[in-house]
Design a protein around this motif. Structure first.
Motif, PDB file in Angstrom:
ATOM      1  N   GLY A 284      48.217  -1.781 -31.035  1.00 31.06           N
ATOM      2  CA  GLY A 284      48.116  -2.008 -29.606  1.00 31.06           C
ATOM      3  C   GLY A 284      49.183  -2.928 -29.061  1.00 31.06           C
ATOM      4  O   GLY A 284      49.301  -3.091 -27.834  1.00 31.06           O
TER       5      GLY A 284
ATOM      6  N   GLN B 201      50.830   2.067 -32.742  1.00 29.76           N
ATOM      7  CA  GLN B 201      49.702   2.563 -33.522  1.00 29.76           C
ATOM      8  C   GLN B 201      50.078   2.618 -34.997  1.00 29.76           C
ATOM      9  O   GLN B 201      51.242   2.457 -35.367  1.00 29.76           O
ATOM     10  CB  GLN B 201      49.329   3.962 -33.004  1.00 29.76           C
TER      11      GLN B 201
ATOM     12  N   THR C 232      55.210   0.262 -26.450  1.00 29.81           N
ATOM     13  CA  THR C 232      53.907  -0.347 -26.174  1.00 29.81           C
ATOM     14  C   THR C 232      52.824   0.445 -26.898  1.00 29.81           C
ATOM     15  O   THR C 232      53.054   1.563 -27.363  1.00 29.81           O
ATOM     16  CB  THR C 232      53.613  -0.362 -24.668  1.00 29.81           C
ATOM     17  N   ARG C 233      51.646  -0.144 -26.962  1.00 30.70           N
ATOM     18  CA  ARG C 233      50.473   0.497 -27.591  1.00 30.70           C
ATOM     19  C   ARG C 233      50.844   1.072 -28.963  1.00 30.70           C
ATOM     20  O   ARG C 233      50.534   2.226 -29.276  1.00 30.70           O
ATOM     21  CB  ARG C 233      49.918   1.580 -26.673  1.00 30.70           C
TER      22      ARG C 233
ATOM     23  N   ARG D 174      54.229   5.930 -24.010  1.00 26.73           N
ATOM     24  CA  ARG D 174      54.149   4.603 -24.623  1.00 26.73           C
ATOM     25  C   ARG D 174      55.509   3.933 -24.753  1.00 26.73           C
ATOM     26  O   ARG D 174      55.606   2.709 -24.816  1.00 26.73           O
ATOM     27  CB  ARG D 174      53.509   4.720 -26.008  1.00 26.73           C
TER      28      ARG D 174
ATOM     29  N   SER E  39      53.265  -4.585 -28.705  1.00 20.71           N
ATOM     30  CA  SER E  39      54.519  -4.075 -28.155  1.00 20.71           C
ATOM     31  C   SER E  39      55.719  -4.684 -28.871  1.00 20.71           C
ATOM     32  O   SER E  39      55.638  -5.797 -29.394  1.00 20.71           O
ATOM     33  CB  SER E  39      54.622  -4.426 -26.659  1.00 20.71           C
TER      34      SER E  39
ATOM     35  N   ASP F 149      53.065   4.621 -36.142  1.00 24.94           N
ATOM     36  CA  ASP F 149      54.393   4.287 -35.637  1.00 24.94           C
ATOM     37  C   ASP F 149      55.309   3.547 -36.611  1.00 24.94           C
ATOM     38  O   ASP F 149      56.509   3.510 -36.384  1.00 24.94           O
ATOM     39  CB  ASP F 149      54.278   3.447 -34.359  1.00 24.94           C
TER      40      ASP F 149
END
Length: 126
Positions: free
Chosen positions: A15, A89, A86-87, A69, A17, A92
């Motif tokens: 969650g 997970q 951002t966000r 995102r 950044s 990623d």
């Protein structure tokens, strides 16, 4: 000698950044299109986003999985390209590379990569 240098990777919680930057050494962005790619362990390289820094129109191209995102931007005055993520997970984490591109597409293709940097590592962990 032309080089690309990425920075900004690190450890982030789910969650969270990060902002990645890519700076050229030996040339200016205004002559190229630029893209970001990522490659995780044992995975194929994925195109993330591309931008026509050589056109100055600011048009960007994103892979579908980005889903709003990530935001790609360029600063031709200070000569760097950024990828705001951002966000973040669990899927990623990867080594993220920037590259000059022969053309932009959504998503950018590694077949269009011309020159790229060593990358910056992104890790997502609680």
């Amino acid at each position: 000698q032309v080089q690309l240098v990425e920075s900004g990777g690190g450890l982030v919680q789910p969650g969270g950044s990060l902002r990645l930057s890519c700076a050229p050494i030996g040339f200016n962005w205004d002559r190229y299109a630029v893209g970001w790619f990522r490659q995780g362990p044992g995975k194929a390289r994925e195109g993330i986003a591309g931008i026509h820094t050589n056109r100055g129109d600011g048009i960007t191209y994103y892979a579908d999985y980005v889903n709003g995102r990530f935001t790609l931007s360029s600063d031709t005055t200070r000569n760097f390209v950024s990828l705001q993520m951002t966000r973040l997970q669990f899927e990623d984490p990867s080594t993220y590379h920037c590259a000059t591109l022969r053309r932009c597409a959504a998503p950018p293709s590694d077949l269009d990569m011309d020159q790229w940097g060593r990358g910056t590592l992104v890790v997502v962990s609680p």
